[in-house]
Scaffold this active site. Structure first.
Site: not given
Lengths: 365, 365
Positions: A180, A204, A258-259, A279, A355
């Site tokens: 990924y 993550d 907050d981006c 992301d 998937e």
């Protein structure tokens, strides 16, 4: 602790389901065959309708079976009982298959199927694919659970996928999912050496961890949820290494906030990047109200391109490759951007998503 | 045409499920929240038990909802209604998630989940993984269906996997599964050039097709089911090419018959092979009675090794890598063989199985 739910369905000639008398014949056959598995079965309740039939059967008030006939030529049977830990199921999948086969024969059904037994009340193990098909994970433990101001955070352990990050009951990334991150960043295609990079989201830590291996000049990561990072730092080390241990080094800085706010700040400062990564989670966790996901996505896109150098790239994940409509909507947003952009795509089968996923590479046209 | 079944479950503090009065409180909350989605909901039937509670609720006799409380601290809710083609669902997955969230909050549930909506009576789309987890395939058409003297044969089309061969309601191989054949044959590891090969089973033709690319001296394939080959020849061309078109060429011969009979014949003739492939279906379709699968597997193994040259190899598929017990049983059979054998394993994630599969390479010890 879990209830077992076993679902059967049969399509029948509509002659067999058209009127009450015919439907009684169907029920007789069903009861008769069910009694081979549940000998003390009794009729508890029935409801005759103009266009169908519904009955509740029970054995010792332990196993409750509902049976429904739809005049359109459909019969559903739902078996449900409680299975204590360590006990043998009352009906194995093989027994279910044999019952399904016998019933299909006796009912002269056009089609018949029994679904693999559903386990309920145990660990949450069912999650949707991007096109809302059911996926059952081989989850054997809940490793971590907490509710941050932004979302419900869970780390679950799958026997085959390792630890999985679940946000608001949607799977995000697992230890199995290096592909990924590699597809998102275009490993082997993009050259990050000496580059300036901004990650929107990425809590993550996997993207930051992989990017740092490619010797960029500097990476800034804008993540809103401190608690996600704490959880991943503890339980997803195999994909994020130790990058979430520190918030600032010579190579990178993780900003908790907050981006969109920080993007505005960077724009005001005239700061520019070679790469911006979208992301963020699929369901926006910013202040954007429910139903305004697309406004949020547009905001992110517009601000991202204001942060990019003229030859910069915006890289992001799309959706499952079967979700044509959702992908088309996203591409429509890209086409609306000013100045104009162009894009390429890449795809990869993501183990924990079960998937194929689409990724976008967007540049100024 | 399909019934929609939407399943919810919640684990609750056992204080909330311990007695009839507490359970009524739970039901009140459930009914109240369900009524936001189904405003005409009525109680049709209820059954109080010493250790639980069960109720049937219905709206206009169209939507039937069963609600069950288990004293062990578990609540299940099953919603079922008929959805005609082209109509919008009464409850989308998102609505279901919101309902689940609200209920979890109001019930102060320990856990809660809603399963992605199950579609029943439509195309069979649910199949089990090797460890009996449910898999929902994105099947959009039934391409072929027939019943041979040996099994039910279906070719179904999946949007992402292409055509799939389904035998007796178990997925066998799909157009997406070259990796299955390549791992079974150890492509790049084994050298088939000039070798003599026997395939037991292999009716889908994929193994024969791939082996012939490696220039063996000769391949004989023993397949019992003529109809499987006809179906695959027509609908699985992308994985079997045209090898099932002819039954005999200079390079190979396909014998239609019971492989055990032909193995005995070969043994009597003193015929020997460099490679024997066990590519039979997981559930033996020979004369072996149900429950004697392992006898059949032993027979196959014993005869295979009688057909192998001293440095020959027996290659076969095992099971899903999560099925430790089944794999252990198989390895036990290998250990019982005389003369002694030794084995190595390899594995691959098989797209249409949606799991990792184990393969065996067995030689004389």
């Amino acid at each position: 602790m879990a209830a077992q739910t076993i679902l059967f369905d049969f399509t029948l000639d509509t002659l067999k389901t058209a009127d009450a008398k015919q439907r009684q014949e169907v029920v007789k056959i069903v009861r008769n065959e069910l009694e081979h598995v549940f000998p003390q079965l009794e009729l508890a309740y029935q409801l005759s309708m103009e266009d169908g039939y519904f009955a509740v059967l029970e054995e010792n008030k332990d196993t409750i079976i509902t049976c429904r006939i739809f005049q359109q030529g459909l019969l559903t049977i739902n078996v449900e009982y409680y299975l204590a830990d360590g006990k043998e199921p009352l009906m194995s999948f093989d027994t279910g298959k044999r019952l399904e086969n016998t019933l299909a024969k006796k009912l002269k059904a056009l089609t018949g199927q029994v679904l693999p037994t559903l386990k309920r009340g145990d660990l949450a193990r069912y999650f949707p694919s991007s096109d809302e098909r059911i996926i059952e994970y081989d989850i054997d433990s809940l490793v971590y659970e907490a509710r941050s101001p932004f979302q419900k955070i869970q780390i679950m352990h799958s026997k085959t996928l390792g630890n999985m990050l679940i946000l608001d009951e949607l799977q995000n990334i697992a230890e199995s999912d290096l592909i990924y991150t590699e597809t998102l960043m275009g490993r082997g295609i993009e050259n990050y050496e000496g580059k300036e990079i901004c990650i929107l989201g990425g809590g993550d830590g996997a993207l930051l961890y992989e990017l740092l291996k490619e010797k960029p000049k500097h990476v800034v990561m804008l993540e809103i949820d401190e608690l996600v990072m704490q959880a991943c730092n503890k339980y997803l080390n195999s994909i994020c290494g130790d990058v979430l241990e520190k918030r600032k080094t010579d190579q990178y800085e993780i900003v908790v906030g907050d981006c969109v706010e920080y993007m505005k700040k960077f724009i005001a400062e005239g700061r520019k990047f070679d790469y911006v990564f979208g992301d963020l989670t699929d369901i926006p966790i910013s202040g954007a109200p429910i139903g305004e996901c697309w406004d949020f996505i547009r905001t992110i896109l517009e601000h991202s391109f204001m942060l990019l150098k003229p030859d910069g790239k915006y890289l992001t994940h799309g959706n499952g490759t079967t979700c044509l409509e959702s992908l088309e909507l996203f591409e429509e947003q890209l086409r609306l951007l000013k100045p104009k952009v162009k894009f390429t795509t890449s795809k990869a089968f993501v183990p924990s998503f079960m998937e194929e996923w689409l990724f976008y590479q967007v540049t100024f046209a």
